[in-house]
Design a protein around this motif. Structure first.
Motif, PDB file in Angstrom:
ATOM      1  N   LEU A 101      21.985  55.416  35.055  1.00  0.00           N
ATOM      2  CA  LEU A 101      23.288  55.772  34.870  1.00  0.00           C
ATOM      3  C   LEU A 101      24.284  54.879  35.791  1.00  0.00           C
ATOM      4  CD1 LEU A 101      23.104  59.469  35.107  1.00  0.00           C
ATOM      5  CD2 LEU A 101      23.483  57.999  32.887  1.00  0.00           C
ATOM      6  N   LYS A 102      23.792  54.499  36.914  1.00  0.00           N
ATOM      7  CA  LYS A 102      24.665  53.912  38.047  1.00  0.00           C
ATOM      8  C   LYS A 102      24.540  52.287  37.589  1.00  0.00           C
ATOM      9  CE  LYS A 102      21.636  53.093  42.246  1.00  0.00           C
ATOM     10  NZ  LYS A 102      20.509  53.182  41.481  1.00  0.00           N
ATOM     11  N   ALA A 103      23.492  51.929  36.759  1.00  0.00           N
ATOM     12  CA  ALA A 103      23.317  50.294  36.453  1.00  0.00           C
ATOM     13  C   ALA A 103      24.421  50.008  35.779  1.00  0.00           C
ATOM     14  CB  ALA A 103      21.623  50.224  35.738  1.00  0.00           C
ATOM     15  N   ILE A 104      24.690  50.831  34.677  1.00  0.00           N
ATOM     16  CA  ILE A 104      25.889  50.377  33.720  1.00  0.00           C
ATOM     17  C   ILE A 104      27.271  50.497  34.403  1.00  0.00           C
ATOM     18  CG2 ILE A 104      26.705  50.755  31.597  1.00  0.00           C
ATOM     19  CD1 ILE A 104      23.909  51.376  30.473  1.00  0.00           C
ATOM     20  N   LYS A 105      27.927  49.850  34.714  1.00  0.00           N
ATOM     21  CA  LYS A 105      29.245  50.153  35.611  1.00  0.00           C
ATOM     22  C   LYS A 105      30.267  50.619  34.524  1.00  0.00           C
ATOM     23  CE  LYS A 105      26.930  48.202  39.068  1.00  0.00           C
ATOM     24  NZ  LYS A 105      25.926  49.112  39.358  1.00  0.00           N
ATOM     25  N   ASN A 106      31.213  51.769  34.873  1.00  0.00           N
ATOM     26  CA  ASN A 106      32.184  52.050  34.195  1.00  0.00           C
ATOM     27  C   ASN A 106      33.331  51.294  34.064  1.00  0.00           C
ATOM     28  OD1 ASN A 106      33.960  53.137  36.174  1.00  0.00           O
ATOM     29  ND2 ASN A 106      32.165  54.497  36.682  1.00  0.00           N
ATOM     30  N   ASP A 107      34.437  51.542  33.258  1.00  0.00           N
ATOM     31  CA  ASP A 107      35.557  50.633  33.285  1.00  0.00           C
ATOM     32  C   ASP A 107      36.525  50.290  34.365  1.00  0.00           C
ATOM     33  OD1 ASP A 107      34.913  50.023  30.592  1.00  0.00           O
ATOM     34  OD2 ASP A 107      36.374  51.555  29.608  1.00  0.00           O
ATOM     35  N   VAL A 108      36.561  51.675  35.187  1.00  0.00           N
ATOM     36  CA  VAL A 108      37.250  51.662  36.485  1.00  0.00           C
ATOM     37  C   VAL A 108      36.384  50.869  37.653  1.00  0.00           C
ATOM     38  CG1 VAL A 108      37.752  53.105  38.411  1.00  0.00           C
ATOM     39  CG2 VAL A 108      38.146  53.766  35.910  1.00  0.00           C
ATOM     40  N   GLU A 109      35.065  50.826  37.537  1.00  0.00           N
ATOM     41  CA  GLU A 109      34.335  50.090  38.643  1.00  0.00           C
ATOM     42  C   GLU A 109      34.390  48.616  38.179  1.00  0.00           C
ATOM     43  OE1 GLU A 109      30.389  52.696  39.859  1.00  0.00           O
ATOM     44  OE2 GLU A 109      30.400  52.196  37.707  1.00  0.00           O
ATOM     45  N   ILE A 110      34.188  48.202  36.974  1.00  0.00           N
ATOM     46  CA  ILE A 110      34.430  46.820  36.502  1.00  0.00           C
ATOM     47  C   ILE A 110      35.878  46.270  36.910  1.00  0.00           C
ATOM     48  CG2 ILE A 110      34.427  45.371  34.490  1.00  0.00           C
ATOM     49  CD1 ILE A 110      32.506  47.265  33.102  1.00  0.00           C
ATOM     50  N   LYS A 111      37.038  47.104  36.665  1.00  0.00           N
ATOM     51  CA  LYS A 111      38.319  46.534  36.899  1.00  0.00           C
ATOM     52  C   LYS A 111      38.275  46.578  38.688  1.00  0.00           C
ATOM     53  CE  LYS A 111      42.942  47.755  36.772  1.00  0.00           C
ATOM     54  NZ  LYS A 111      44.159  49.028  36.374  1.00  0.00           N
ATOM     55  N   ASN A 112      37.834  47.360  39.024  1.00  0.00           N
ATOM     56  CA  ASN A 112      37.900  47.231  40.620  1.00  0.00           C
ATOM     57  C   ASN A 112      36.860  45.958  41.138  1.00  0.00           C
ATOM     58  OD1 ASN A 112      39.555  49.303  41.487  1.00  0.00           O
ATOM     59  ND2 ASN A 112      37.687  50.722  41.131  1.00  0.00           N
ATOM     60  N   LEU A 113      35.647  45.890  40.591  1.00  0.00           N
ATOM     61  CA  LEU A 113      34.800  44.883  41.178  1.00  0.00           C
ATOM     62  C   LEU A 113      35.539  43.439  40.937  1.00  0.00           C
ATOM     63  CD1 LEU A 113      32.349  43.875  42.349  1.00  0.00           C
ATOM     64  CD2 LEU A 113      31.184  44.197  39.990  1.00  0.00           C
ATOM     65  N   LYS A 114      36.295  43.454  39.690  1.00  0.00           N
ATOM     66  CA  LYS A 114      36.690  41.990  39.547  1.00  0.00           C
ATOM     67  C   LYS A 114      37.893  41.635  40.626  1.00  0.00           C
ATOM     68  CE  LYS A 114      35.758  41.578  34.529  1.00  0.00           C
ATOM     69  NZ  LYS A 114      36.190  41.495  33.121  1.00  0.00           N
ATOM     70  N   ALA A 115      38.791  42.664  41.078  1.00  0.00           N
ATOM     71  CA  ALA A 115      39.436  42.435  41.869  1.00  0.00           C
ATOM     72  C   ALA A 115      38.940  42.238  43.396  1.00  0.00           C
ATOM     73  CB  ALA A 115      40.451  43.667  42.195  1.00  0.00           C
ATOM     74  N   CYS A 116      37.715  42.690  43.468  1.00  0.00           N
ATOM     75  CA  CYS A 116      37.079  42.786  44.674  1.00  0.00           C
ATOM     76  C   CYS A 116      36.609  41.055  44.762  1.00  0.00           C
ATOM     77  CB  CYS A 116      35.918  43.655  44.888  1.00  0.00           C
ATOM     78  SG  CYS A 116      34.886  43.626  45.895  1.00  0.00           S
ATOM     79  N   GLU A 117      35.949  40.715  43.838  1.00  0.00           N
ATOM     80  CA  GLU A 117      35.520  39.387  43.512  1.00  0.00           C
ATOM     81  C   GLU A 117      36.571  38.323  43.885  1.00  0.00           C
ATOM     82  OE1 GLU A 117      32.708  38.483  43.353  1.00  0.00           O
ATOM     83  OE2 GLU A 117      31.283  39.800  42.384  1.00  0.00           O
ATOM     84  N   ILE A 118      37.723  38.729  43.494  1.00  0.00           N
ATOM     85  CA  ILE A 118      39.018  37.620  43.910  1.00  0.00           C
ATOM     86  C   ILE A 118      39.210  37.484  45.161  1.00  0.00           C
ATOM     87  CG2 ILE A 118      41.314  37.236  43.527  1.00  0.00           C
ATOM     88  CD1 ILE A 118      41.238  38.193  40.860  1.00  0.00           C
ATOM     89  N   LYS A 119      39.293  38.768  45.864  1.00  0.00           N
ATOM     90  CA  LYS A 119      39.106  38.764  47.519  1.00  0.00           C
ATOM     91  C   LYS A 119      38.114  37.995  48.093  1.00  0.00           C
ATOM     92  CE  LYS A 119      39.567  43.366  47.650  1.00  0.00           C
ATOM     93  NZ  LYS A 119      39.366  44.463  48.262  1.00  0.00           N
ATOM     94  N   ASP A 120      36.953  38.071  47.732  1.00  0.00           N
ATOM     95  CA  ASP A 120      35.818  37.490  48.358  1.00  0.00           C
ATOM     96  C   ASP A 120      35.914  35.880  47.945  1.00  0.00           C
ATOM     97  OD1 ASP A 120      33.256  38.552  49.832  1.00  0.00           O
ATOM     98  OD2 ASP A 120      32.381  37.404  48.087  1.00  0.00           O
ATOM     99  N   GLY A 121      36.338  35.474  46.809  1.00  0.00           N
ATOM    100  CA  GLY A 121      36.289  34.302  46.436  1.00  0.00           C
ATOM    101  C   GLY A 121      37.406  33.570  47.322  1.00  0.00           C
TER     102      GLY A 121
END
Length: 592
Positions: free
Chosen positions: A299-319
């Protein structure tokens, strides 16, 4: 007291307890990959600091079994200990229980702490040792008896992870779990793995370095969820919130009596690879046991739409943190003294400037020149290098943010390279691009795709003795299953919404180590009469050092992929940079 002395003291204790061998793994009572200091008994005994490995001590022999990531490191750290290295990924190397079956005599006794061994592992040992009628004694923690200044089990409080980050409430997640329990015919479900518990209940903690988890156990019943945890770890407001949603708190030590109280009418579901043998044996013998992989893992391996949206924003900060760091390093290495540790600390400083940053997602690997050939190298003050304006510097790092977990490696060119270094850098890049750009039919697994990353490297008779990619948690463990990309028999289908890393490398002992790593999202591509095709979307945004590339070795399509990736990196990051930084990034992402 050094490692050799500790081993001898352990042998004396073994004799007193009539044991012929004793086994010390890397795990805690929850089968975690990374553990709190309290459970680092293998490290305390042997001096080997890697995250994976098992030490076996007999009255005459001693061995450490570890994987290819740690061969070079283990050889160095075991010097003088009397402990032999078993390279467990090499052909013909026996598993440690197979080795014990060869070196021990019939009727001997093997001891270990059953709290830190999974049920699956114990069953394997029983099978390997059965022919010689070797007995397993699982109820004594001899390391705990020897380790006088052993750190306490962490007592940090837990906190909640907001649904605006998580995307699903704990009630929704519990309902999904209960439906699967019903499908399997279970009315109880034991959950002991810390990242699964944190994900299920939308709680986080600070009990394991770099992993925001809390030490606890969970049993899900049909209408109640029992959280076994020390009460001082749960703030009153969190307790009230959990209890309002059907979660009953019990003391950690109450789980054993709870399991003993079950009846023959109960069916208990558990993952035997994650449940320790002491808990497994504590289940009432009349209750039915249903052994199955953790429901929550899939269940947790497949990220939901909210997680994916958040993660992409997070990756910009990390970049942004990575870009600021690389710009600083390249501009400063010839002007000031920068050690491996100083570089590591500077990168954390840039991450700390980003909103929502909590801490590193693992111990940063900052290796200059030959240090980078140790895949999981950890710099220390005594042996660290000072960086110079020449050669290669590998930095593998990541961040824990409220809106995601990151993992990235870049190998940076600090100055003049040899022809061999440039060739190897380009080979790694070719493997990296091949996996990044693949289009595959749904149903493929990571073991099907692993060869793409290795093929360019294999052409030169080189290989890397580790996997090519792993799953990543969401503000959780940086290594998360069940998906992976490696040359083994992993049969987990790559599903839409999974996150996985792409990190081929070349590691030449005494020379250099090269790795390039991005995190990727599994997404759908076209659907034809032949089925649904899939692809990867790179969600790590950071330039790949052009100075390391032998452009003549790249094909036209490889250059196109790299140029398109760099254009996206610039587009994502430039709006958040000042003019000087934008000019620098434009040069680093220029077309080739």
């Amino acid at each position: 007291m050094n490692s050799r002395d500790r081993v001898e003291k352990l042998r004396q204790l073994m004799k007193e307890n009539q044991m012929d061998a004793y086994i010390i793994p890397s795990f805690d009572a929850h089968q975690s990959e990374y553990v709190a200091e309290h459970w680092k008994g293998r490290q305390w005994l042997s001096g080997f600091t890697g995250s994976a490995g098992t030490v076996v001590i007999t009255l005459e022999d001693a061995g450490l079994w570890t994987d290819g990531r740690y061969y070079i490191q283990a050889e160095k750290q075991l010097e003088g200990s009397g402990i032999k290295l078993f390279r467990m990924m090499d052909p013909g190397v026996p598993f440690y229980s197979e080795w014990l079956a060869n070196v021990l005599n019939e009727g001997n006794i093997v001891g270990f702490d059953g709290n830190v061994f999974s049920t699956t592992m114990v069953k394997r040992m029983e099978a390997d040792l059965k022919a010689k009628q070797i007995t397993l004694k699982i109820d004594q923690d001899l390391i705990g008896e020897l380790w006088e200044d052993r750190p306490e089990i962490p007592k940090e409080p837990l906190f909640t992870h907001d649904v605006n980050y998580a995307g699903k409430s704990r009630v929704e997640k519990l309902n999904e779990v209960r439906q699967e329990m019903k499908n399997k015919g279970a009315n109880y479900y034991i959950l002991t793995s810390l990242d699964d518990i944190a994900w299920l209940l939308n709680i986080r903690g600070n009990d394991v370095p770099n992993s925001p988890v809390v030490i606890a156990n969970v049993i899900v019943a049909e209408h109640t969820c029992y959280l076994f945890i020390d009460s001082y770890k749960v703030p009153a407001s969190v307790k009230e919130e959990l209890e309002a949603e059907g979660i009953e708190l019990k003391a950690n030590h109450e789980i054993q009596p709870f399991l003993e109280s079950l009846s023959g009418n109960d069916a208990v579901m558990l993952d035997s690879t994650r449940t320790n043998i002491r808990l497994y044996n504590g289940i009432n013998s009349e209750a039915k046991k249903i052994e199955s992989p953790n429901i929550t893992t899939d269940l947790k391996a497949i990220k939901n739409d909210v997680e994916i949206k958040n993660l992409k924003a997070c990756e910009i900060k990390d970049g942004l943190a990575m870009v600021k760091f690389i710009k600083w390093l390249k501009g400063s290495v010839a002007k000031e003294e920068i050690t491996e540790i100083a570089a590591e600390e500077k990168l954390e400083h840039f991450r700390n400037e980003q909103e929502g940053f909590v801490g590193p997602s693992f111990d940063t690997i900052a290796g200059y020149k030959e240090h980078a050939a140790m895949m999981h190298y950890k710099a220390n003050k005594e042996t660290q290098h000072t960086l110079k304006d020449e050669g290669l510097f590998l930095i593998d790092s990541g961040g824990q943010y409220y809106d995601g977990t990151t993992d990235i490696t870049r190998t940076l060119v600090l100055g003049k390279l040899t022809d061999e270094q440039k060739r190897d850098y380009t080979l790694v890049l070719k493997g990296f691009i091949a996996l990044s750009a693949v289009k595959f039919l749904y149903g493929a697994t990571g073991s099907h795709l692993d060869i793409l990353a290795r093929q360019p490297i294999w052409q030169y008779g080189i290989d890397y003795k580790c996997g090519t990619g792993h799953g990543v948690g969401f503000f959780l463990n940086v290594h998360e299953g069940p998906q992976s990309i490696r040359n083994d028999s992993n049969n987990v289908t790559l599903e839409k919404g999974m996150i996985i890393t792409n990190e081929p490398g070349i590691y030449l002992e005494g020379k250099h180590g090269i790795r390039i790593e991005n995190m990727m999202l599994v997404v759908e591509d076209e659907k034809t009469e032949f089925g649904q095709f899939m692809k990867f979307e790179a969600i790590t945004y950071c330039p790949i050092d052009l100075a390391g590339i032998d452009k003549e070795m790249l094909t036209k399509s490889e250059k196109e992929w790299l140029n398109n990736y760099h254009q996206e990196v610039y587009t994502k990051l430039a709006p958040h940079l000042n003019e000087e930084e934008r000019v620098w990034l434009r040069e680093e992402t220029k077309e080739i």
